[in-house]
Design a protein around this motif. Structure first.
Motif, PDB file in Angstrom:
ATOM      1  N   LEU A 190       1.022  -0.976  -0.081  1.00 35.70           N
ATOM      2  CA  LEU A 190       0.102   0.201   0.058  1.00 35.70           C
ATOM      3  C   LEU A 190       0.676   1.311  -0.057  1.00 35.70           C
ATOM      4  N   ALA A 191       1.980   1.031   0.655  1.00 34.12           N
ATOM      5  CA  ALA A 191       2.955   2.367   0.868  1.00 34.12           C
ATOM      6  C   ALA A 191       3.428   2.547  -0.408  1.00 34.12           C
ATOM      7  N   GLY A 217      -0.105   7.318  -6.104  1.00 28.58           N
ATOM      8  CA  GLY A 217      -1.169   7.854  -6.568  1.00 28.58           C
ATOM      9  C   GLY A 217      -2.642   7.142  -6.238  1.00 28.58           C
ATOM     10  N   HIS A 218      -2.358   6.563  -5.148  1.00 27.75           N
ATOM     11  CA  HIS A 218      -3.885   5.970  -4.442  1.00 27.75           C
ATOM     12  C   HIS A 218      -3.747   6.307  -2.944  1.00 27.75           C
ATOM     13  N   ARG A 251       3.949   9.051   3.301  1.00 27.28           N
ATOM     14  CA  ARG A 251       2.695   9.124   2.080  1.00 27.28           C
ATOM     15  C   ARG A 251       1.382   8.955   2.505  1.00 27.28           C
ATOM     16  N   PHE A 252       1.123   8.465   3.885  1.00 29.00           N
ATOM     17  CA  PHE A 252      -0.491   8.219   4.245  1.00 29.00           C
ATOM     18  C   PHE A 252      -1.118   9.300   4.605  1.00 29.00           C
ATOM     19  N   PRO A 253      -2.072   9.462   4.577  1.00 26.58           N
ATOM     20  CA  PRO A 253      -2.983  10.943   4.412  1.00 26.58           C
ATOM     21  C   PRO A 253      -2.977  11.442   5.901  1.00 26.58           C
ATOM     22  N   ASP A 254      -3.601  10.687   6.653  1.00 30.48           N
ATOM     23  CA  ASP A 254      -3.612  11.085   8.115  1.00 30.48           C
ATOM     24  C   ASP A 254      -3.162  10.540   9.315  1.00 30.48           C
TER      25      ASP A 254
END
Lengths: 178, 113
Positions: free
Chosen positions: A83-84, A88-89, B29-32
């Motif tokens: 997932l990392a 773009g997702h 990268r992760f949003p929150d």
């Protein structure tokens, strides 16, 4: 003071002594006795809250829990890692309430710990009185996924009870459908 | 025999390092906050365990292995607690991005209380 309380204390003292000996890295009379003294003093100065533990450890259930836990951990680690790198997702997630069937303090704690160590799930809050865990799950795209995950948590709980639970808890797990 | 152990140790170290790298990338990268907690606590646990196994296979001394074992035990006992504390505080402070949540049953439960 009941016998169970003394048994808990002896187990705690033994555990602390083992850690002490491991820290020293040598098994000699001095480290063992020194460890025991330190453990007893620690337990007198910082007494542990009583843990109601009526169960015993079931080797077969424990083996099943550990193998499944390791499998889950490897698979989920790979999942979060992939997932990392999916650029773009933006991963979506959900907070799911899971009411446990056997909400003893120990069962709640062990389930929460095991859940937290497996990637993709994180305990946001725990309702001790009602025995509900609120789990934040990564990579949930639909309500169906959330429902599937709730089932996974209940399966994990039943594996933990099969490994550590008391006879009464094991009966509940067998009778109440997940 | 030692050659085989060295190869396994090397593989463990490389895979463990890659998992830790992925945790670092995910952290960026992760949003929150809650998603990032997953990255900060999880792939890194398995990554650390693999690195420890790799070290144990290379060192092969009882003294070192007992210390590595302690590192593993304490890591596995403390990481979930830390993650829970930060996650809970973050959620209560309103740092969970609701637009990214498919469902939020904790908020529903809070509303009822």
């Amino acid at each position: 003071m009941s016998g169970g309380r003394w048994r808990d204390r002896c187990v705690a003292a033994l555990g602390l002594t083992v850690i002490w000996v491991l820290l020293w890295g040598s098994f000699t009379p001095l480290t063992v006795v020194g460890g025991l003294v330190v453990a007893v003093i620690t337990l007198i100065v910082f007494p542990l809250p009583p843990v109601t533990y009526a169960g015993r450890i079931h080797p077969l259930g424990l083996l099943r829990f550990v193998t499944r836990f390791l499998r889950d951990m490897v698979m989920a680690s790979a999942q979060v890692a992939s997932l990392a790198f999916r650029f773009g997702h933006v991963p979506r997630s959900a907070v799911i309430a899971v009411p446990l069937r056997c909400p003893s303090d120990l069962g709640l704690t062990l389930t929460a710990e095991a859940l937290s160590l497996v990637p993709g799930s994180l305990i946001v809050d725990a309702d001790r009185k009602r025995g509900v865990l609120y789990v934040h799950v990564l990579g949930v795209e639909s309500p169906d996924d959330a429902e599937k995950f709730r089932q996974d948590v209940l399966d994990l709980e039943s594996r933990i009870i099969q490994a550590f639970g008391s006879p009464a808890e094991r009966r509940v797990i067998k009778e109440v459908p997940a | 025999m030692n050659g085989v152990l060295d190869v396994i140790a090397g593989a463990c170290l490389v895979v463990g390092a890659l998992l830790s790298l992925s945790a670092g990338v995910a952290l960026m990268r992760f949003p929150d906050l809650l998603s990032r907690m997953h990255a900060a606590t999880k792939p890194q646990v398995l990554g650390l365990l693999l690195v420890l196994i790799g070290c144990a296979l290379r060192l092969r001394e009882a003294v070192d292995i007992t210390t590595l074992l302690l590192v593993a035990v304490f890591q596995m006992a403390t990481a979930p607690v830390a993650a829970h504390m930060i996650g809970r505080a973050g959620y209560r402070a309103g740092l969970a991005r609701e637009d990214l949540l498919v469902s939020d049953e904790l908020r529903d439960a809070d509303d009822k209380r």
